[in-house]
Design a protein around this motif. Structure first.
Motif, PDB file in Angstrom:
ATOM      1  N   LEU A 152       0.829  -1.214   0.000  1.00 25.20           N
ATOM      2  CA  LEU A 152       0.000   0.000   0.000  1.00 25.20           C
ATOM      3  C   LEU A 152       0.860   1.259   0.000  1.00 25.20           C
TER       4      LEU A 152
ATOM      5  N   LEU B 282      -6.079   3.273  -9.961  1.00 27.08           N
ATOM      6  CA  LEU B 282      -4.923   3.689  -9.162  1.00 27.08           C
ATOM      7  C   LEU B 282      -4.573   5.152  -9.410  1.00 27.08           C
TER       8      LEU B 282
ATOM      9  N   TYR C 127      -4.607   8.371  -6.868  1.00 26.37           N
ATOM     10  CA  TYR C 127      -3.453   9.250  -6.685  1.00 26.37           C
ATOM     11  C   TYR C 127      -3.854  10.720  -6.824  1.00 26.37           C
TER      12      TYR C 127
ATOM     13  N   PRO D 135      -2.580  -3.670  -4.635  1.00 27.36           N
ATOM     14  CA  PRO D 135      -3.038  -2.761  -3.573  1.00 27.36           C
ATOM     15  C   PRO D 135      -4.559  -2.637  -3.505  1.00 27.36           C
TER      16      PRO D 135
ATOM     17  N   THR E  86       1.522   2.442  -9.565  1.00 29.20           N
ATOM     18  CA  THR E  86       0.771   3.150 -10.610  1.00 29.20           C
ATOM     19  C   THR E  86       1.687   3.512 -11.768  1.00 29.20           C
TER      20      THR E  86
ATOM     21  N   LYS F 116       1.956   2.305  -3.504  1.00 28.96           N
ATOM     22  CA  LYS F 116       0.867   2.392  -4.479  1.00 28.96           C
ATOM     23  C   LYS F 116       1.189   3.363  -5.617  1.00 28.96           C
TER      24      LYS F 116
END
Length: 627
Positions: free
Chosen positions: A6, A94, A98, A50, A13, A9
């Motif tokens: 996590l 993802l 973000y 994730p 991405t 992440k």
């Protein structure tokens, strides 16, 4: 392991995007389907990790979250060998997460900026009389501190020596420097732009105005409104319903891809994020502009207020009254004024301070057997004499004769807008004083702005005589005015209005206002009021700037409107996507996820407009620059 994945992440991405680009280059640049499929499979597996972890964590607490829907959809796409959509949907989810976190950080920037403004050190006077730098946590009440040009004021305090101009934008939202000199009050977190001053620490640490602001904003941003709680409950049932719908579509059509697409299109991402981000942005704007909104629920309730009740002294007026008229009825006035000053010296009431200031230097006597008469005044023994100081009701209770001449004087003083202070010695009236307070600058214009914002009733409730209250109401254009109001009378009047269906806000600053502040739909405390008034209120106007009240109401209205806009956008997108899936041939899982992520960004950017909300003309118009 889960925590590590996590935490990576954002890196995942980036790797996912790189693999997707590599895959499409392999297909269209090299004509190699093996590279295309392998790159997209790896991108999917890495990207789903994730998301699957978050889905697993949600299922552990018996919650079917958006992550669960996406995980099932992506695994389904892999099983039917639709690698292109599985990889792109994973990446978009993802990447959307973000962007969501990046933009949410901006809406929380107000509290971050406040925290960064907090002073960390101070120049404290030691036992030798020299100043040494210490951590701000080592400063105690009563310590003497030195503040030089460009430094932050480390505590709330009083100027002992020196002069300077202080930028109080962190407290009041106004960047215009304020002149400070001996006896002036200063606040932690403000900046001394020029000059050098010594101050005595009055409040330190979390007890400072600045510390309380940070605490209140943090608590407010973490709170949830009724709208947010409804959406939480809605999502709790909505998300499983989408999953069931996907299963039903698969059972009736035997089309796995269509069922998976339903799962993706049904994700309520924008709906879940839309209301919280509006609330956080609105609370952040308030903190920057000297308005503390204690929670998301306050925004919703305040935006609907149609009646505002005001205390008079310290709220509509400055709270620094002066003796404007006086009449003596006895002979030995020096002795009587000495008795009066001796009694008033025991009180911290603004009227008592005005009396003492008017009397000036005098001979004080010992005061015994002091009795405070609620809503009336004070009775005490002074030099063996019974002295009563207070209003007409107290005089009547003491059986003090008020002859025709006195009655005429009372009527005249009241008509001139005075608060009355009568003094009787041994049951005989000796002194009548008329005390007037000054209206706060700009209050009249701001009250008109409140009307433009939809407030129908502006009412003043005061313990002063009716004549004084009527004079203030007439000058300010208030709807109604009520005098001779005890704290319980104010509360009773407030409850009566609420029983009639009115949504009532109460604005006050004193201990006696606390019951009404707590009972009102929205309690609003002036920032220089008592701690208990601030504690029991829902909104605090920092530094008692009355113009903040109009900003606060306008801000809550545009914030509430912004929440509705975001809910409409979120629901509208889901309906449009499902309609397109049913009635067109171009809708697929990738397009659906792309539109979903865009809708999340739309509601976030829509909410972020609240960060720049301000009224176009503070003295004339209360319209907002944000719709």
């Amino acid at each position: 392991m889960q925590r590590a994945i996590l935490d990576m992440k954002n890196l995942i991405t980036l790797i996912s995007a790189t693999l997707i680009i590599l895959g499409f280059y392999g297909r269209f640049g090299l004509g190699n389907m093996f590279v295309f499929d392998l790159s997209l499979i790896i991108a999917t597996v890495i990207g789903i990790a994730p998301i699957a972890i978050q889905a697993y964590q949600a299922l552990k607490v018996k919650v079917i979250s958006i992550d669960v829907l996406v995980t099932i959809a992506v695994i389904g796409a892999l099983l039917i060998q639709n690698y292109e959509e599985s990889a792109i949907v994973t990446f978009l989810f993802l990447f959307g997460s973000y962007l969501e976190q990046r933009t949410l950080k901006r809406t929380r920037s107000a509290i971050k900026e406040l925290t960064e403004m907090a002073p960390e050190s101070a120049l404290k006077q030691n036992a030798a009389g020299e100043f040494e730098e210490v951590d701000v946590d080592d400063v105690d009440e009563g310590d003497v501190l030195l503040v030089k040009t460009g430094a932050k004021i480390p505590v709330d305090g009083t100027v002992l020596t020196g002069e300077g101009h202080i930028n109080e934008a962190s407290i009041t939202g106004e960047s215009v420097p304020v002149s400070k000199m001996n006896g002036s009050e200063v606040f932690a977190g403000t900046i001394l732009e020029n000059g050098t001053i010594q101050i005595k620490a009055d409040r330190v640490g979390e007890d400072t105005t600045f510390g309380q602001i940070i605490e209140l904003v943090e608590e407010a941003q973490d709170s949830k409104s009724e709208a947010e709680r409804f959406i939480d409950r809605f999502s709790k049932y909505y998300t499983p319903a989408v999953l069931v719908l996907g299963v039903i579509v698969w059972l009736f059509t035997n089309n796995v891809e269509l069922a998976i697409t339903v799962l993706v299109l049904g994700c309520p991402g924008a709906l879940v994020i839309g209301v919280p981000v509006s609330n956080v942005a609105g609370i952040g704007n308030g903190a920057r502009n000297g308005v503390l909104l204690k929670g998301s629920e306050v925004i919703n309730d305040f935006s609907k207020v149609d009646t505002i009740l005001f205390d008079k002294t310290g709220t509509l007026t400055i709270g620094n009254p002066e003796v404007a008229e006086k009449k003596f009825y006895g002979d030995d006035m020096d002795e009587v004024l000495g008795y009066l000053a001796s009694v008033e010296r025991e009180s911290d009431h603004p009227l008592a301070k005005a009396v003492l200031q008017d009397i000036g230097p005098t001979t004080f006597s010992d005061v015994d057997e002091t009795e405070v008469v609620k809503g009336g005044g004070i009775i005490a023994k002074v030099a063996g004499r019974r002295v009563a100081v207070g209003n007409v009701a107290l005089m009547e209770k003491e059986n003090v004769e008020l002859n025709e001449t006195v009655r005429k004087d009372l009527k005249r003083f009241e008509k001139n807008g005075n608060s009355l202070v009568l003094t009787a010695v041994d049951g005989v009236l000796q002194v009548l004083m008329g005390i007037r307070d000054q209206i706060r600058p700009g209050v009249k214009a701001e009250l008109q702005n409140l009307k433009k914002l939809g407030v129908k009733n502006l009412v003043v409730l005061s313990g002063d005589n009716q004549g004084t209250v009527d004079a203030v109401a007439s000058e300010l254009g208030l709807t109604e005015a009520y005098g001779h109001m005890l704290p319980e009378d104010k509360s009773a009047h407030l409850e009566k209005l609420q029983s009639e269906g009115q949504i009532v806000a109460f604005v006050g600053d004193g201990v006696n206002d606390s019951p009404s502040l707590a009972l009102a739909d929205i309690g609003i405390a002036m920032g220089t009021g008592t701690d208990v008034a601030i504690e029991t209120s829902d909104v605090v106007l920092v530094n008692s700037d009355f113009s903040r009240l109009t900003h606060a109401l306008g801000l809550t209205k545009v914030t509430a409107r912004n929440m509705k806009q975001n809910i409409t956008i979120a629901v509208g997108v889901v309906l449009i996507l499902l309609a397109a899936l049913l009635f067109s041939n171009w809708m697929n899982m990738t397009i659906g996820m792309l539109v979903h992520e865009l809708s999340i960004l739309v509601v976030i950017f829509n909410a972020m407009r609240l960060m720049i909300y301000r009224r176009r003309n503070r003295n004339v118009n209360a319209n907002a620059t944000v719709g």
